[in-house]
Design an enzyme around this catalytic site. Structure first.
Site, mmCIF file in Angstrom:
data_model
loop_
_atom_site.group_PDB
_atom_site.id
_atom_site.type_symbol
_atom_site.label_atom_id
_atom_site.label_comp_id
_atom_site.label_asym_id
_atom_site.label_seq_id
_atom_site.Cartn_x
_atom_site.Cartn_y
_atom_site.Cartn_z
ATOM 1 N N ASP A 1 0.100 -3.792 -6.227
ATOM 2 C CA ASP A 1 1.153 -2.913 -6.914
ATOM 3 C C ASP A 1 2.499 -3.664 -6.743
ATOM 4 O O ASP A 1 2.771 -2.571 -5.110
ATOM 5 C CB ASP A 1 0.522 -1.927 -6.575
ATOM 6 C CG ASP A 1 1.777 -0.515 -7.425
ATOM 7 O OD1 ASP A 1 2.264 -1.367 -8.110
ATOM 8 O OD2 ASP A 1 1.262 0.765 -7.466
ATOM 9 N N ALA B 1 1.171 -1.287 0.223
ATOM 10 C CA ALA B 1 0.387 0.235 0.017
ATOM 11 C C ALA B 1 1.117 1.543 -0.452
ATOM 12 O O ALA B 1 0.114 2.495 -0.787
ATOM 13 C CB ALA B 1 -0.922 -0.173 0.719
ATOM 14 N N GLY B 2 2.130 1.325 0.425
ATOM 15 C CA GLY B 2 2.896 2.753 0.306
ATOM 16 C C GLY B 2 3.066 3.128 -1.328
ATOM 17 O O GLY B 2 3.379 2.400 -2.141
ATOM 18 N N PRO B 3 3.109 4.833 -0.827
ATOM 19 C CA PRO B 3 2.522 5.518 0.568
ATOM 20 C C PRO B 3 1.676 5.761 0.340
ATOM 21 O O PRO B 3 1.164 6.815 1.428
ATOM 22 C CB PRO B 3 3.591 6.717 -0.138
ATOM 23 C CG PRO B 3 3.398 6.607 -2.023
ATOM 24 C CD PRO B 3 3.510 5.174 -2.236
ATOM 25 N N GLY C 1 -1.796 6.008 -1.770
ATOM 26 C CA GLY C 1 -1.966 6.719 -2.800
ATOM 27 C C GLY C 1 -3.082 6.870 -3.293
ATOM 28 O O GLY C 1 -4.871 6.280 -3.461
ATOM 29 N N LYS C 2 -3.149 4.505 -4.732
ATOM 30 C CA LYS C 2 -3.597 3.774 -4.628
ATOM 31 C C LYS C 2 -5.044 3.106 -3.640
ATOM 32 O O LYS C 2 -6.143 3.144 -3.431
ATOM 33 C CB LYS C 2 -2.881 2.577 -5.032
ATOM 34 C CG LYS C 2 -2.475 3.255 -6.442
ATOM 35 C CD LYS C 2 -2.366 1.687 -7.117
ATOM 36 C CE LYS C 2 -1.421 2.165 -8.256
ATOM 37 N NZ LYS C 2 0.269 2.786 -7.785
ATOM 38 N N CYS D 1 4.768 -0.068 -11.804
ATOM 39 C CA CYS D 1 4.672 0.582 -12.610
ATOM 40 C C CYS D 1 6.311 0.459 -13.075
ATOM 41 O O CYS D 1 7.184 1.026 -13.639
ATOM 42 C CB CYS D 1 4.817 2.389 -11.410
ATOM 43 S SG CYS D 1 5.196 4.013 -12.369
#
Length: 472
Positions: A356, A289-291, A293-294, A409
């Protein structure tokens, strides 16, 4: 007595102290931090600018010039290195790094800005006198005067091999990317010369600042009332700030009701949230989950449906950033610090899972231009086991009938399709879902069923997403 001895001696010129230029000194300090500490410019530069403004040294124009000098130099570093190498009498590796940083700043002003050549050389030599000393400033002066003899196109003709002889090396020098990155991006993109050149050019453009209106807390309409704001291209929650727009000046951002988030990241979260699901839809997981945004967008979307989000992040300090991003979410959520490869939750506990994964970040070179020079091909081997382990965790964590989103990404095939293909071979109880219909109106999504976004086609980071349903 000779004529020469009778002639009065000309008095020596008094020593002139170098003139300190706060803008260029700050740019140099930022480049040194990137080089010495492996810092990221987007983390180093804002506090330097803030401190300069507080001291009264900077106005908005100064800040804009310092930002352009730092990011422009980093984006074009490979091209500028080739030009500098052609103008010095030693291997580039033997030039002291601080000297090379000053030279690069000067070359960017000469070849990448509208600053007049005489002013670019003079200002850079003064900087060299301040930060390097008079002796090395003479070396800087000599090199920059050689650089000033040609414009950028003239230098590219001299230092880049012809495209027909070596396409990848030509593109690497002209567009300032390492050769291995050019090769990897070209493999992922496919197609001919035009597409890869458009992509590499997009990597070297300054990205827009994009905001996300977090559902239930802010709306895009509210953000559009801000100065210099225009609607996002694809996400209903996205608003773009025109050049010069400052996120910190937006009230909703200051209050945490909106955030800064690339539109590609928003689309990944939206596709996962909108994937068709049979049965309950009450428990969601963001496993990396970091940082935050999603996770913040997912938590807001989950709250609208009465669902709960568990946001897990291995690094405690990054888990703290996630907690800050989710603070004030209207629905229930939980943030924990946990290793996604050894999860503390029970198998099959979630209806939707986003993973992610950590990656090379080759999809975000617009925002972190220095990453292209920092990454190495062997980094792929270091990330590969972790990426596969996290995807296996995601598949184990979702219930039968539930959906997993594998995102990264990076467009590198070794971090995208290769990972998904390898893991799904070990999980015959899964199927890939066509993710393209979940992003209506977004063009050029390829053959599917997975999605690859591109800076030059979509104006986003090069996010990848594969949606996987657990079938048994």
């Amino acid at each position: 007595m000779s004529e020469q001895s009778r002639r009065p001696r000309r008095p020596a010129k008094p020593y002139r102290r170098p003139q300190k230029d706060p803008v260029r000194i700050l740019a140099f300090e930022a480049l040194r931090a990137v080089d010495e500490r492996d810092a990221y410019a987007n983390l180093v530069l804002p506090p330097l600018l803030r401190k300069a403004r507080e001291k009264g040294d900077f106005d908005a124009r100064d800040a804009a010039l310092a930002t352009e000098l730092v990011y422009g130099t980093l984006r074009r570093q490979g091209t500028y290195d080739a030009v500098i190498a052609a103008c010095v009498d030693r291997p580039l590796g033997e030039v002291d790094p601080p000297v090379l940083d000053v030279l690069s700043l000067g070359v960017h002003q000469l070849l990448g800005t509208r600053i007049p050549a005489h002013a670019a050389v003079s200002a850079t030599v003064e900087l060299a006198r301040v930060v390097l000393g008079d002796g090395r400033a003479k070396f800087v002066n000599a090199v920059l005067r050689k650089v000033a003899r040609e414009d950028l196109d003239g230098w590219l003709e001299k230092v880049a091999p012809p495209y027909d002889e070596d396409p990848e090396d030509h593109l690497a020098i002209v567009h300032s990317h390492p050769r291995w990155v050019v090769s990897a991006l070209w493999d992922s993109l496919g197609g001919g010369r035009a597409g890869i050149e458009d992509l590499l050019e997009a990597d070297n453009e300054r990205p827009e600042v994009t905001l996300v209106a977090r559902p239930g807390r802010a709306t895009a309409e509210e953000l559009l009332r801000e100065d210099a704001a225009v609607a996002g291209r694809w996400s209903p929650y996205a608003v773009r700030l025109a050049e010069g727009g400052e996120p910190g000046a937006v009230e909703a951002v200051r209050e945490g009701r909106a955030g800064v988030q690339d539109e590609g990241s928003q689309l990944v979260a939206l596709a996962l949230a909108n994937a068709p699901l049979e049965g309950p839809d009450s428990t969601w997981l963001d496993g990396c989950a970091g940082p935050g945004g999603k996770a913040a967008l997912l938590a807001a979307l989950a709250a609208e449906r009465g669902a709960t989000l568990l946001a897990s992040e291995k690094q405690p300090h990054r888990a703290g950033l996630v907690a800050k991003a989710l603070a004030g979410n209207p629905g229930p959520y939980q943030v924990i610090a946990a290793d996604g490869t050894r999860p503390p939750w029970r198998p099959g506990a979630f209806d939707r899972v986003l993973m992610d994964v950590p990656c090379t970040g080759l999809g975000a070179l617009r925002r972190r231009p220095e990453a292209r020079w920092r990454r190495r091909p062997e980094d792929l081997d270091n990330f590969a086991p972790l990426q596969r382990a996290l995807l296996r965790t995601a598949l184990d964590s979702v219930r039968v009938g539930g959906i997993v989103g594998y995102a990264t990404c990076s467009p590198h095939l070794a971090e995208t399709r290769a990972v998904v293909s390898d893991v799904l071979k070990q999980h015959p109880d899964t199927e890939l879902i066509d993710a393209r219909p979940l992003l209506p109106g977004v063009p050029d999504l390829g053959d599917g069923p997975d999605i690859q976004l591109w800076p030059h086609l979509h104006g986003t980071d090069a996010m990848y997403l594969a949606l996987i349903r657990r079938t048994a």
